[in-house]
Structure formats: C-alpha cells, structure tokens
Scaffold this motif. Structure first.
Motif, PDB file in Angstrom:
ATOM      1  N   MET A   1      51.008  33.397  13.875  1.00 43.17           N
ATOM      2  CA  MET A   1      51.088  32.238  14.791  1.00 43.17           C
ATOM      3  C   MET A   1      51.425  33.225  16.383  1.00 43.17           C
ATOM      4  SD  MET A   1      50.723  29.474  13.478  1.00 43.17           S
ATOM      5  CE  MET A   1      51.515  28.355  14.897  1.00 43.17           C
ATOM      6  N   LYS A   2      51.931  34.481  16.287  1.00 44.09           N
ATOM      7  CA  LYS A   2      52.314  35.014  17.493  1.00 44.09           C
ATOM      8  C   LYS A   2      50.824  35.389  17.893  1.00 44.09           C
ATOM      9  CE  LYS A   2      56.688  37.425  16.824  1.00 44.09           C
ATOM     10  NZ  LYS A   2      57.267  38.583  16.459  1.00 44.09           N
ATOM     11  N   ILE A   3      50.033  35.908  17.181  1.00 49.03           N
ATOM     12  CA  ILE A   3      48.553  36.090  17.531  1.00 49.03           C
ATOM     13  C   ILE A   3      47.737  35.061  18.203  1.00 49.03           C
ATOM     14  CG2 ILE A   3      46.173  37.198  16.780  1.00 49.03           C
ATOM     15  CD1 ILE A   3      47.825  38.742  14.710  1.00 49.03           C
ATOM     16  N   ARG A   4      47.923  33.834  17.683  1.00 47.84           N
ATOM     17  CA  ARG A   4      47.266  32.585  18.242  1.00 47.84           C
ATOM     18  C   ARG A   4      47.789  32.482  19.465  1.00 47.84           C
ATOM     19  NH1 ARG A   4      48.337  27.559  18.739  1.00 47.84           N
ATOM     20  NH2 ARG A   4      50.558  27.828  17.900  1.00 47.84           N
TER      21      ARG A   4
END
Length: 65
Positions: A1-4
């Motif tokens: 989710m952080k990457i997204r």
C-alpha cells in the motif's frame, strides 16, 4: 500500500507540474516573449523534467541513518 500511495503521489505531482509549466510557457508565448522554436525546445525541457520526476516512483526513498 505504501508503494501504491507513493506512486500515485509522484504521478499526480508530475501531471500537475507538467500542466502548470506548460500552461505558464503557453501564456508567456501568447504574448510573444518566446519565439516558436524556443517554445518547442522549452516544451521538450519541461517533458524531460516531468519524466525525470516520474522516475522517482521507480526507486524507493533512501532512509537516513
């Protein structure tokens, strides 16, 4: 989710930066301050800057120790 989330944030920054810089350049050019050839080169420079900014999404941020 952080990457997204980071990828979307960088993409949005790139979109708005490109639109803003291009809009500003078009406004200045519409008053005749930038000749057509210089405007075309300026647009290429803006495109390169936006692409380089978007490439930040491909690399994770470095963590300071």
């Amino acid at each position: 989710m952080k990457i997204r989330r980071r990828t979307l944030r960088v993409a949005r920054q790139s979109i708005w930066a490109g639109l803003g810089l291009s809009g500003a350049a078009m406004l200045v050019a519409s008053f005749g301050y930038i000749p057509p050839v210089a405007g075309a080169l300026l647009q290429e420079g803006i495109d390169v800057a936006v692409i380089l900014n978007a490439l930040r999404a491909a690399f994770p941020p470095s963590r300071a120790l």
